[in-house]
Each structure stands twice: as structure tokens, then as C-alpha cells.
Design a protein around this motif. Structure first.
Motif, mmCIF file in Angstrom:
data_model
loop_
_atom_site.group_PDB
_atom_site.id
_atom_site.type_symbol
_atom_site.label_atom_id
_atom_site.label_comp_id
_atom_site.label_asym_id
_atom_site.label_seq_id
_atom_site.Cartn_x
_atom_site.Cartn_y
_atom_site.Cartn_z
ATOM 1 N N TRP A 120 1.085 -1.014 13.136
ATOM 2 C CA TRP A 120 2.035 -0.881 12.126
ATOM 3 C C TRP A 120 0.513 -1.438 10.927
ATOM 4 O O TRP A 120 0.968 -1.437 9.604
ATOM 5 C CB TRP A 120 1.632 -2.991 12.252
ATOM 6 N N LEU A 121 -0.529 -0.969 11.043
ATOM 7 C CA LEU A 121 -1.836 -0.639 9.961
ATOM 8 C C LEU A 121 -1.763 0.210 9.394
ATOM 9 O O LEU A 121 -1.998 0.824 8.016
ATOM 10 C CB LEU A 121 -2.822 -1.195 10.361
ATOM 11 N N VAL A 122 -1.238 1.664 10.205
ATOM 12 C CA VAL A 122 -0.844 2.725 9.532
ATOM 13 C C VAL A 122 0.232 3.068 8.275
ATOM 14 O O VAL A 122 0.194 3.370 7.092
ATOM 15 C CB VAL A 122 -0.964 3.617 10.543
ATOM 16 N N ARG A 123 1.515 2.428 8.792
ATOM 17 C CA ARG A 123 2.673 2.163 7.540
ATOM 18 C C ARG A 123 2.680 1.096 7.046
ATOM 19 O O ARG A 123 2.924 1.607 5.498
ATOM 20 C CB ARG A 123 3.657 1.279 8.725
ATOM 21 N N SER A 124 1.713 -0.080 7.386
ATOM 22 C CA SER A 124 1.709 -0.770 6.277
ATOM 23 C C SER A 124 0.380 0.018 5.115
ATOM 24 O O SER A 124 0.598 -0.810 3.919
ATOM 25 C CB SER A 124 0.935 -2.334 7.006
ATOM 26 N N MET A 125 -0.578 0.556 5.943
ATOM 27 C CA MET A 125 -1.372 1.110 3.924
ATOM 28 C C MET A 125 -1.309 2.324 3.770
ATOM 29 O O MET A 125 -0.834 2.831 2.518
ATOM 30 C CB MET A 125 -2.880 1.437 5.593
ATOM 31 N N HIS A 126 0.377 2.928 4.456
ATOM 32 C CA HIS A 126 0.824 3.883 3.166
ATOM 33 C C HIS A 126 1.553 3.378 2.725
ATOM 34 O O HIS A 126 1.941 3.812 1.355
ATOM 35 C CB HIS A 126 2.057 4.814 4.697
ATOM 36 N N CYS A 127 2.579 1.877 2.844
ATOM 37 C CA CYS A 127 3.020 1.815 1.651
ATOM 38 C C CYS A 127 2.259 0.756 1.098
ATOM 39 O O CYS A 127 2.910 1.390 -0.551
ATOM 40 C CB CYS A 127 4.350 0.241 2.688
ATOM 41 N N TRP A 128 1.336 0.416 1.380
ATOM 42 C CA TRP A 128 0.168 -0.139 -0.115
ATOM 43 C C TRP A 128 -0.380 0.650 -1.095
ATOM 44 O O TRP A 128 0.001 0.364 -2.156
ATOM 45 C CB TRP A 128 -0.449 -1.135 0.859
ATOM 46 N N SER A 129 -0.569 2.007 0.239
ATOM 47 C CA SER A 129 -1.270 2.917 -0.732
ATOM 48 C C SER A 129 -0.317 3.464 -1.677
ATOM 49 O O SER A 129 -0.154 3.649 -3.111
ATOM 50 C CB SER A 129 -1.518 3.664 0.171
ATOM 51 N N ALA A 130 1.112 3.523 -1.338
ATOM 52 C CA ALA A 130 1.654 4.188 -2.711
ATOM 53 C C ALA A 130 1.591 3.710 -3.515
ATOM 54 O O ALA A 130 2.307 4.030 -5.030
ATOM 55 C CB ALA A 130 3.132 4.423 -1.589
ATOM 56 N N HIS A 131 2.310 2.380 -3.255
ATOM 57 C CA HIS A 131 2.357 0.984 -4.537
ATOM 58 C C HIS A 131 1.400 1.573 -5.399
ATOM 59 O O HIS A 131 1.042 0.987 -6.475
ATOM 60 C CB HIS A 131 2.456 0.049 -3.934
ATOM 61 N N LEU A 132 0.112 1.141 -4.695
ATOM 62 C CA LEU A 132 -1.674 0.753 -5.724
ATOM 63 C C LEU A 132 -1.727 2.301 -6.609
ATOM 64 O O LEU A 132 -2.102 2.762 -7.737
ATOM 65 C CB LEU A 132 -2.027 1.125 -4.943
ATOM 66 N N MET A 133 -0.885 3.489 -5.574
ATOM 67 C CA MET A 133 -1.155 4.918 -6.424
ATOM 68 C C MET A 133 -0.628 4.695 -7.057
ATOM 69 O O MET A 133 -0.814 5.212 -8.782
ATOM 70 C CB MET A 133 -0.787 6.055 -5.790
ATOM 71 N N ILE A 134 1.169 4.258 -7.549
ATOM 72 C CA ILE A 134 1.238 4.559 -8.802
ATOM 73 C C ILE A 134 1.579 3.007 -9.582
ATOM 74 O O ILE A 134 0.981 4.059 -11.156
ATOM 75 C CB ILE A 134 2.983 3.636 -8.599
ATOM 76 N N ILE A 135 0.243 2.322 -9.418
ATOM 77 C CA ILE A 135 -0.048 1.037 -10.389
ATOM 78 C C ILE A 135 -1.350 2.132 -10.742
ATOM 79 O O ILE A 135 -1.717 1.963 -12.603
ATOM 80 C CB ILE A 135 -0.869 0.226 -9.868
ATOM 81 N N SER A 136 -2.314 2.201 -10.123
ATOM 82 C CA SER A 136 -3.429 3.675 -11.045
ATOM 83 C C SER A 136 -2.682 4.621 -11.501
ATOM 84 O O SER A 136 -3.565 4.618 -12.761
ATOM 85 C CB SER A 136 -4.206 3.707 -9.367
#
Lengths: 519, 156, 465
Positions: C93-109
Motif C-alpha cells: 500500500w505504501l509503495v503504490r500510494s507513494m508512487h501515486c502521490w509522488s507522480a502528482h507532486l512531481m508534476i506540481i513542482s
């Protein structure tokens, strides 16, 4: 008759020469091009397209009918084409002089006109062409002649029409001839085998035993239902057809036509002598069976006929009503039979199932029926009829508390489940336990009918266990979330330490650089 | 540089190194732990799949001719017909979802809730069930163990 | 960290010495030692965003590789394996959730990084190629998001992909071909999943890594852009270790944010386009349901497509919309050559204003796509007129505050583009005019304004025709 008809059909199909598709035969073309007085065409474009798309065979039959002037007017052609039926049905019409003649608005008085819209045409509502062509008898090739006499090939209406029926003055004032009339064919096993070998042939025999039959045949009461009251006259369909008046989902409405009409039911009494109620259909529609049949569309759920029978319709007597319920609720019946209530109910002459569950208005039973207080069914009845029996009260209380516990526990757990799922935790084990719990609740509710503590407990035990297990699983999920949170906080602390350390390192770096710059 | 200054600077520096060290090791551990746990293969990896009955269940099956077991989130009825062939059917009645049972005497599958009856291939014989029960694969291996295979096309 | 490496190099000892003798690392170390980061006039903050983006990209590589160990692409395995990862695998759960969150944060930054570059005119010569490679990196990141969305093979992803790829056919001439190549057939099917999978885990990462390297190399070669108007670099900060350590601090902070979000909101914040609850498995034969939206960074295009009528200027509406999006993106990529003042290293307030106006333009479309204020609850569909009005209130408010701040704090005086955008929003949202008609009027007003400014000889952003 059918054989002849088919032979005629084949002969005509074989004879039909391959004609150009676009050109209609002359007699038919003349009708198709017919115009109103103001010059506008009588056939609509859609009807024209329907006509053009008909197979050659049908065109030929229609054209022959037009040639012999029996298909007499463009208006009639328009009416036939507006029916939107398969070409095979048009073939039947085109070879049936009765229909052709009686469907022609130009040659027929409104009183005897079959029209797709009798109301607009001003004719008798029974003379609905649309209904007629979907009638199971018409589709089977029986034609009008089957009941009215004569032959479909007759050009002129013969004398023997309607001679099989009682004289006109009698036939409307005393309807008791109708069942016998239908039974000429429907009780003839030999005849019926040629059409539908699985259809029973005992309808008349059954009808004679029914309340309806008794009233009509013995007392000549025209208010009593006979064949056409339920099956309709010119639009009789198989009970499997959704449009049939005797399709399971239509039955309550059909019975209600009379039974929900206080005017109609005036003067009829129950066996106890009270006026016959007229709210059964309304009650039924709200009942668990009505909801299942009419709303959920569960055709297995009983309609009126499920308990009362159809042709032999009778109110089930006290002795038999519970047998009727047992057709579906077999387990509960068996449990009841071996319970101590069986004898008590017999002594009181109570209908077994109906005594607690009601009949037309049976609701999904809830646990609120059970208990030892007087606001529950068990408690109330025992207070009135079986006062000195503390053990019964104890049992009822036990049933109630056990069921309440399981149901409330389920409610509580399933509320948590949603929350936990949102937090990303694995809820599969809990949902599994909950489904075990549901199953146990259903089973132990059924086992209430044994009115025995041990039988009930055997069914309830897996439920209480499942509930306990689901609570434990919820606890585990909470722990897991706690673990996640703690782990995160720990990791954050270390990361903050690192951030602070790097910050201090940077400061020191700058200070030492300043120091080394000084000298 | 005066000697009395060096001592505090040195202590401060070693404290700082300690801080950095602790921070780094703690961080590395908290990052590595989940990754290592993630990578360690699990006892039964892979979603769904065939199910092998436990020895208890096989024993019960031999004694009572039928058992109900779990496969994924569903319930499966495994039973032995009169010819001692093993069969497996979805145990949830297609009418209201009650658990069905095998009645060896009548050679039917029966649902007690509304008297639904199925034949041994799950086809509806009588009663309100609208659809047949899903047929599972069921094989007895030479060593006596029993394996249940989910239906080929999973329901949605 | 403060060890003097050059000494070791001279003595030729240790691993570094061994390597240095073979590969001549000393010049590299010298370069690193002397590399400096210009200290900004206002804040250093903007210089860290590229690093933050890099961090999120590295997180994507790490978590993505981990997911790849369990994910099985296929009709009957994709959904099931993701389900298995999130429910059964420890920390899955952590790996998938971080993958998804990181994707959005990457686009934001990434987007913030791009806008800061735009506002500070860091794209001016000689750094045009940094801008262009950066722009391509953005497109790749969007491609990553789009292809990754389908991989769980759930209902939401399936329909969003069907809608998203469908706009491909509006590309003139080769639209149908492109659509079929992308989908691996005429419809979204399991073939599409396989194509997107290949794209997501092999093709895009290869290109991305190459381009990131190129992007970083040109930056290292040229150094970071000094603030505008400073011909000679102002006071600088040493890249190593000063700036690098600060970068590390920021990365740790990013990781804290990422991990916290992943633990507390494992399925995203439940905003359309930023959620990844698995839901039901995709069923290609099931009817679509309302409320299907692509990910948030595509929402402005999605909304623009909705604003176009069936036919526009002799084209199909969606064709015109895709053309407009293409033109806007193309102009954005060509920014270093369009901004001629910045090319001469003069202040170009017009382009600063274009940046601000773009943000307002995109923000308004995003809010509309979210149906903010439309009152769509449950079965009730949101009311488009009401949505436009409420969104207009929001963005007119934001625009006025932003403009006031720019005028008072930053002493900027050029607001023509912002004004035109605000005019369009007001006409559309408050007066109920069609979005495109309002846009046309605003465009005419903008051109008149530019002509007036030019005749008065004031700062007009020179745009090469």
C-alpha cells in the motif's frame, strides 16, 4: 384447418413468380396509391416503406385479397401496415376473410369494425385489431371462425355464425355458458395436443370447484369471474408474455379489477360472515412478496394465484394455508412442525404461518416480532394465551437478545469497515466474516421457528463467533493503522534530526570559513 | 587559535557528528525496513488461484459427502455424488444468496430459504432461483487430496 | 564532507586516487568546487524547484521498480495484481500510494519550476535549450501520468483513457492513425494496456533519463541563470557543499511530506483527477458513467474541448480545440525566441504578465472542470452557468489579489494580459456569454490595448511576427 392453410401458403409461395421488387402488383398498387379527397396520400411514408420491405409472398397474398376486393380500401391497407407486425402475421390476416372484411373502415359500421385504435374509430373497445393479431389463438391459425363459426375463406358471412352460442338475448344476461364453451377445446386432450401438449386440460374441472365457478355455474351470478374476465376476449396471450393479463406481474392488477372494487364486491361475505374486504391487492403490493414480484422483478415470488390457485381459486382454509407457505418456505415449515407450537396452534385452530406473519400484507419479518415484552408478538400472544410459562418468555428473550446483538454488532462493524477501507487497510477478512455473520443471522432467524433454544443456538453460534472474529479483525486493522502512524512519526523524527544536523553543519561550515578568512 | 576555544568546538563538532550519524542511521533503517519487507516473498504469493482442501476438509467430505469451503471471497459447495464423483458448485443460491446444501438422498442441491432446487450440475430444477449455480472444477489427485478450480470466466 | 580531496588526489592514495589516475577526475572535482549558484534578488527558493522535481522523479523510479516486481499486465491479472499489492504485500500500500502521490507532486513542482523560470526570464540567451529540454520533459511527465493511469485496469482508468485517447483523432490528417497506434486497435482494450505498460516502464523512462541528463548537463555547463539585469554574476553561493546540502535538506522535507500524505491519504485527496482508489475492475462492455475526468493536469484541455461547439470556423469543434492547444503549447515552447526584450537582457514586464495571465487562464479552466460551485451532488448534474459564475468569482478575486500584490510588493506596472484574461472570465462567468465569444472579445481588447501602448511608446512585449 391449419393444414389447409399451410398448404395454401406453400402453394402460393411456390407460384409466386420472381417479380421486380420495386413494382407492386396492380391491385395492391392501386390501394397503395390511394389519396384523400384533398389529394394527400392515405398511406404515410413509413407505411409505404413497410409495404415495400415485405417479402414477395406477403405482397402476393395482400394483392390477391385486394384483387378480390376483400381488402377493400386504402384506409384498411394503412391500418394493417400500421400494426408493425411480422410479415407472417400479415400473411395470416391476408388469408382470413373475416378479419379483412371487419377491418375495413370504409365498408364496416363502427359497431362491427376492428381497428388498431377502437377509441378513435368509435367502435367497441373489444374490437381492437392490434390485440386481435397478437392473440394466441389467432397466431395459432384458429382465426375468428374457431369461436364464431364459419370459415375464414367464406366470401360472405354464413348463417351459422354465432349459432354455437346461446341466443343473443340470453348470452349477455347469463354468462354461465362461457366456461363450457372454452372447454370444448381446452378440455379436449386430443385437440390440445396438436397445439400445446404441455398445457393442462383440467381448467374447467378446477373452475367448477372454485368460488367463481360455484357462483356462476350454480347461482348464475354474472359478477363472478369466468374465462374472459381474466384472459380477455380478443387479446388472449400466453401467461409467459409480459403483456398478458395473466403474466405473474399482471395478476394482482387483473384480480384487483373486481376484488379491489368495493362496488363490485358488495354483498359478498367471508366464510365467517363478514363483508369481503377489498384491500387485498393494495396490501399485497406493499408486502414482501408484492415488492419482490413487482419491484424487484423476481418472477419466483408468489402473486395472488401462488396461494389461491388460478382456475380453482379459493381462499385457503386454516388447515391448508400453512401448506401453501411451505411450498417455498419448506425449512421453516418443518421446524414449526416439530415444535411445541404445532399442537398449541391446532388446539386454538389458528392458521400456522398467518397467525404471526399475516397474509396479504406479509412484511419481511424483523426481530421486533420476537421478545417477552407485550410490545412484541411473542410476548403479547403469550400474555393473552399462555401466561404461566416463564420458560417460553426466557426463550423468547434469549432469541431477541442474541439476534439484536448480532445485528447491532454487524451495524457497528460495517460502519468501521468503510472508514478503514478509506484509510487503505485490507478489509477483505472483515467482509468475509461479515458475510458469515449475515448467513448465520438468516439461519438463526429461520431456526426461531423451532422455538427451541438449542436448535436456535446451534445456528446462532457461528454468527456470534463471526462477529467476534470481525471485531478482532477490526482491532487488528486499527493496530495496523496505528503501526503505520507510529512508523511514520519515527521516520519523520529521524529525518528532522538529519535536516537539523545538516543545517547546523552548514552554519559551522560558514563560521569556519569566516574564521579562516579573518587572518 | 586559543586553546580554551578548541575544547567546546570539538565537543560541539562531535555532538553534531553524533546527531548526523543517528539521524542518518535512523532514516536509512526506516526507509530500508519497508523495502525489505516488501521484497521478502510471501508464503502464498499471487492473487486467487486454485484451492487445495485441507486434510480435515477431505476427511469431513468423505464422512458427510459434502462440505462448504471458501475460495477467495466466495463459498463453494464440494460434494460426492452417488457415483462417488467429486463435484463443486458455487454455494450461494442465485435467488437471495443463501448457502445451498447437498441432499444425497434426492441427488439435488437444495436451498432452504425458498425451497430452490438445483441438479448436481447446478441447473435450476424448481423454485425461484433465476440462474444456475456456477460450476467449479474439482479434481481428486492420486494422493487423495482435492483441488478446486474457480470457473473459467470469472463473474464481474 | 569537508575533506580536501585535492590533497588525496595529489598523493595518489585511496580509491579516488586510483580512479583519478585512470579517468582524470581532478578537473571535474575542481569544476564542482568552483561551481556557484547565484543568490537571487528576492529569494533563493526558486532555485530549489528543479532539484525537488528531480527528487520526485527518483522516487518514481524507485517505487516504480518495486511495483514492477508484483505487477502483471494482462486482462485477468492487472487489476488483481494491483489489488494484491495494496492489500496483501507488506508495505505494498505504501509503495503504490507513494508512487501515486509522488507522480502528482512531481508534476506540481515541475510546473512551478517552469513558471518560476518563466517569471525570472531564465530562458533568455544563452539558456534557450534548457527551456526547450525542460518543456519536453514536462510533456514526457504528462505522458507518464497518462500511460500510468490505465495500468490498474479499473473502471475509472478505463473510461478516462477512452475519453483521453479519443481526442487524439482530432489531430488533422493522421488523427485516426495516431488513435489506432495508441490504442492498439480501434477501441481501448487489453492491447492498449500492453502498449501503455511498455510506454510507461521502458520507452518513456529511457527518453526521460536521457533528457534529464541533457537538461542537467547544459545547466552544469552554463551555470544557473543569474537574476535579470545582472550582467556579471552577483554574490554567489558555492554549489558544493553549501547548495547541495540545502538541496538535501529540501529533499528530506519532500520525503516527509510525501510519506505523510501516503500514510494518511493512501488513495489521494478525493478530488476528481487526484484519486486512485482501485474501485471496480474495468469492463469494456459496461456503459460509461458521469463524472469521469482525466488527471488534474489534463483538466484544462478537457474543459477547453467542452467549451468548443460542434463546429467552429469550418472545423470540427474538437479539431479546433486541439489546434488551439497545439498552438498555445508551441508558443510556450518557443518562449525564449518570442521574448525579444529578454533576449537583449532588458526587463520584459509584458512576458511576466503573460505568465501571470496564463496561470489565471489555466486556473479558471481547472475550476470549471471541477464543477466548483455548480451544485452537482449525488444524481444532480452541476449547472454549467452557475459553475461559470462561481469560478469567475474565485478567479477574479485571485487575479485582483495577485495583481495588487504585484503592484505593491513587486512594483510591477504591466497588467494588460491579466486584464484581458480577467475580461474574458468576467464576460463569460458574470454576463453569461459563451466562453469562446468572451475570449474573442478579450482578444480584440488585448490587441487594441497593445496598439495603444505601442503608440504611446511604452513597454510593449515585442513579439516576432
Amino acid at each position: 384447418m391449419i393444414g389447409l392453410l399451410l398448404a395454401a401458403l406453400f402453394a402460393q409461395t411456390a407460384a409466386a413468380a420472381p417479380a421486380p421488387a420495386a413494382a407492386l402488383p396492380k391491385p395492391l398498387a392501386a390501394l397503395a396509391d390511394g389519396k384523400h379527397k384533398d389529394g394527400t396520400p392515405i398511406l404515410t411514408q413509413k407505411q409505404r416503406d413497410t409495404l415495400a420491405a415485405l417479402p414477395e409472398r406477403t405482397i402476393k397474398l395482400l394483392s390477391d385479397a385486394a384483387d378480390s376486393m376483400i381488402l377493400g380500401s386504402p384506409e384498411e391497407l394503412a391500418a394493417l401496415l400500421s400494426l408493425d407486425v411480422q410479415p407472417q402475421v400479415l400473411d395470416l390476416i391476408a388469408t382470413d376473410n373475416c378479419v379483412l372484411c371487419h377491418a375495413d373502415p370504409m365498408n364496416q359500421k363502427p359497431k362491427a369494425l376492428f381497428s388498431p385504435d377502437p377509441k378513435a374509430a368509435g367502435s367497441n373497445p373489444l374490437l381492437n385489431l392490434r390485440e386481435l393479431v397478437s392473440d394466441v389463438h389467432f397466431r395459432a391459425g384458429l382465426s375468428c371462425a374457431g369461436c364464431h363459426g364459419g370459415k375464414p375463406s367464406d366470401d360472405v358471412m354464413p348463417k351459422e355464425i354465432a349459432t354455437r352460442w346461446p341466443a343473443e338475448e340470453v348470452r349477455h344476461t347469463d354468462r354461465s355458458w362461457i366456461p363450457e364453451f372454452c372447454a370444448r377445446c381446452h378440455s379436449d386432450t386430443q385437440f390440445m395436443r396438436g397445439f400445446n401438449p404441455t398445457l393442462p386440460t383440467d381448467q374447467l374441472a378446477k373452475y367448477k370447484t372454485s368460488k367463481h365457478g360455484e357462483l356462476l355455474l350454480e347461482k348464475h351470478d354474472n359478477n363472478a369471474a369466468q374465462c374472459v374476465s381474466c384472459h380477455s376476449v380478443h387479446g388472449i396471450r400466453s401467461a409467459k408474455s409480459r403483456n398478458s393479463t395473466v403474466h405473474p406481474q399482471k395478476v394482482p392488477e387483473t384480480c384487483g379489477k373486481c376484488h379491489a372494487d368495493p362496488e363490485h364486491m358488495k354483498g359478498y361475505l367471508t366464510s365467517a360472515g363478514a363483508p369481503l374486504p377489498t384491500d387485498q391487492v393494495e396490501k399485497y403490493k406493499k408486502s414482501v412478496h408484492g415488492q419482490a414480484l413487482l419491484v424487484k422483478g423476481d418472477l419466483g415470488a408468489p402473486s395472488c394465484t401462488g396461494c389461491h390457485g388460478s382456475h380453482a381459486a379459493q381462499p385457503p382454509e386454516v388447515a391448508s394455508v400453512s401448506q401453501v407457505c411451505r411450498r417455498c418456505h419448506a425449512q421453516n415449515g418443518m421446524l414449526f412442525d416439530s415444535s411445541r407450537h404445532k399442537k398449541a396452534f391446532e388446539e386454538h385452530k389458528w392458521p400456522e404461518c398467518g397467525q404471526c406473519h399475516g397474509h396479504h400484507d406479509i412484511q419481511k419479518p424483523t426481530v421486533s416480532l420476537i421478545g417477552n415484552t407485550t410490545d412484541t408478538l411473542c410476548g403479547k400472544c403469550h400474555a393473552e394465551n399462555s401466561k404461566d410459562n416463564p420458560k417460553c418468555n426466557e426463550t423468547a428473550k434469549h432469541f431477541r437478545t442474541t439476534l439484536d446483538e448480532m445485528i447491532a454488532g454487524r451495524e457497528e462493524v460495517s460502519g468501521e469497515v468503510e472508514h478503514l477501507a478509506e484509510m487503505g487497510l485490507d478489509i477483505e477478512p472483515v467482509t468475509r466474516s461479515l458475510s458469515d455473520l449475515d448467513e448465520a443471522v438468516t439461519q438463526s432467524k429461520a431456526k426461531v421457528h423451532s422455538f427451541s433454544m438449542s436448535t436456535f443456538d446451534a445456528a446462532a453460534k457461528p454468527g456470534t463467533e463471526a462477529l467476534q472474529k470481525s471485531r478482532q479483525e477490526i482491532g487488528e486493522a486499527h493496530n495496523e493503522f496505528q503501526f503505520r502512524r507510529r512508523g511514520l512519526v519515527g521516520a519523520i523524527v529521524f529525518m528532522m534530526l538529519l535536516v537539523a544536523g545538516i543545517g547546523l553543519k552548514l552554519r559551522e561550515l560558514e563560521r569556519s570559513r569566516k574564521d579562516s578568512d579573518k587572518p | 587559535m586559543p586553546t580554551n576555544d578548541t575544547e567546546p568546538v570539538r565537543t560541539r563538532r562531535s555532538l553534531l557528528d553524533l546527531l548526523l550519524g543517528v539521524g542518518f542511521i535512523g532514516f536509512a533503517a526506516s526507509a530500508l525496513y519497508p523495502v525489505l519487507r516488501y521484497l521478502k516473498p510471501m508464503a502464498s504469493a499471487g492473487p486467487g488461484g486454485p484451492l487445495k482442501l485441507t486434510a480435515d476438509e477431505v476427511g469431513k467430505l468423505a464422512k458427510e459427502h459434502s462440505i462448504i469451503t471458501r475460495l477467495g471471497t466466495g463459498r463453494v459447495l464440494v460434494f460426492e455424488d452417488a457415483q462417488q464423483n467429486l463435484r463443486a458448485l458455487d454455494a450461494r443460491c442465485t435467488h437471495e444468496g443463501c448457502t445451498v446444501q447437498y441432499v444425497p438422498g434426492d441427488s439435488v442441491i437444495w436451498c432452504a430459504c425458498h425451497n430452490g432446487r438445483y441438479d448436481l450440475d447446478g441447473r435450476v430444477l424448481a423454485g425461484p432461483p433465476p440462474r444456475p449455480l456456477a460450476l467449479y472444477g474439482c479434481t481428486r489427485d492420486p494422493d487423495g487430496s482435492v483441488t478446486i478450480q474457480p470457473p473459467k470466466k470469472g463473474e464481474s | 564532507m569537508s575533506v580536501d580531496t585535492s590533497n588525496i588526489a595529489k598523493e595518489g592514495g585511496g580509491v579516488f586516487g586510483w580512479l583519478d589516475r585512470r579517468y582524470g577526475l581532478t578537473p571535474l572535482v575542481e569544476f564542482m568546487k568552483h561551481k556557484e549558484v547565484p543568490v537571487g534578488v528576492h529569494s533563493m527558493f526558486w532555485y530549489y524547484l528543479g532539484g525537488a522535481t528531480l527528487f520526485f522523479f527518483m522516487m518514481q523510479v524507485c517505487t516504480g521498480s518495486l511495483l514492477l516486481l508484483f505487477y502483471q499486465a494482462g486482462e485477468s491479472t492487472s487489476y488483481e495484481s494491483i489489488r494484491f499489492i495494496t492489500t496483501k504485500v507488506p508495505f505494498g500500500w505504501l509503495v503504490r500510494s507513494m508512487h501515486c502521490w509522488s507522480a502528482h507532486l512531481m508534476i506540481i513542482s515541475l510546473v512551478t519550476h517552469m513558471f518560476s523560470t518563466m517569471m525570472l526570464k531564465a530562458y533568455r540567451p544563452p539558456r534557450e535549450m534548457t527551456w526547450v529540454t525542460g518543456f519536453i520533459l514536462l510533456s514526457l511527465a504528462l505522458g507518464f501520468g497518462f500511460s500510468g493511469y490505465l495500468l490498474p485496469w479499473n473502471e475509472l482508468a478505463f473510461f478516462a483513457t477512452a475519453v483521453g485517447t479519443d481526442s487524439m483523432k482530432a489531430v488533422p490528417g493522421i488523427g485516426d492513425f495516431l488513435l489506432q497506434v495508441l490504442r492498439g486497435g480501434t477501441d481501448v482494450s487489453i492491447n492498449t494496456l500492453h502498449r501503455f505498460f511498455g510506454l510507461h516502464v521502458v520507452i518513456l523512462p529511457l527518453v526521460m533519463v536521457g533528457l534529464v541528463t541533457a537538461h542537467l548537463l547544459v545547466i552544469q555547463r552554463q551555470g544557473m541563470a543569474p537574476p535579470q539585469g545582472h550582467k556579471t554574476a552577483p554574490k554567489g553561493m558555492r554549489f558544493f557543499p553549501d547548495f547541495a546540502l540545502r538541496d538535501l535538506q529540501l529533499w528530506l522535507m519532500c520525503l516527509i511530506v510525501l510519506a505523510s500524505l501516503a500514510v494518511f491519504l493512501p488513495y489521494g485527496p478525493h478530488i476528481p483527477g487526484i484519486e486512485w482508489e482501485l474501485g471496480k475492475k474495468a469492463n469494456p462492455l459496461a456503459p460509461a458513467y458521469p463524472g469521469i475526468k482525466p488527471e488534474w493536469y489534463f483538466l484544462w484541455i478537457y474543459q477547453l474541448l467542452k467549451e468548443f461547439p460542434a463546429h467552429f470556423l469550418g472545423m470540427e469543434g474538437s479539431q479546433a480545440a486541439v489546434l488551439l492547444v497545439g498552438l498555445l503549447m508551441g508558443a510556450w515552447a518557443m518562449m525564449p525566441w518570442l521574448d525579444r526584450r529578454a533576449q537583449r537582457d532588458e526587463a520584459s514586464p509584458g512576458f511576466t504578465d503573460i505568465g501571470a495571465a496564463t496561470l489565471i487562464f489555466l486556473g479558471f479552466l481547472l475550476f470549471k472542470a471541477w464543477d466548483i460551485g455548480g451544485g452537482g451532488i449525488g444524481d444532480k448534474l452541476p449547472d454549467p452557468v452557475l459553475t461559470a459564475r462561481i469560478c469567475a468569482f474565485w478567479w477574479l478575486g485571485i487575479a485582483s489579489v495577485a495583481t495588487a500584490l504585484r503592484a505593491t510588493v513587486l512594483h510591477q506596472r504591466y497588467f494588460l494580459f491579466t486584464a484581458a484574461t480577467a475580461l474574458q472570465i468576467a464576460l463569460h462567468g458574470l454576463l453569461g456569454m459563451q466562453y469562446l465569444a468572451a475570449g474573442g472579445i478579450a482578444l480584440v481588447a488585448l490587441v487594441i490595448g497593445l496598439l495603444v501602448l505601442r503608440s504611446r511608446g511604452q513597454a510593449v512585449p515585442e513579439v516576432r511576427s
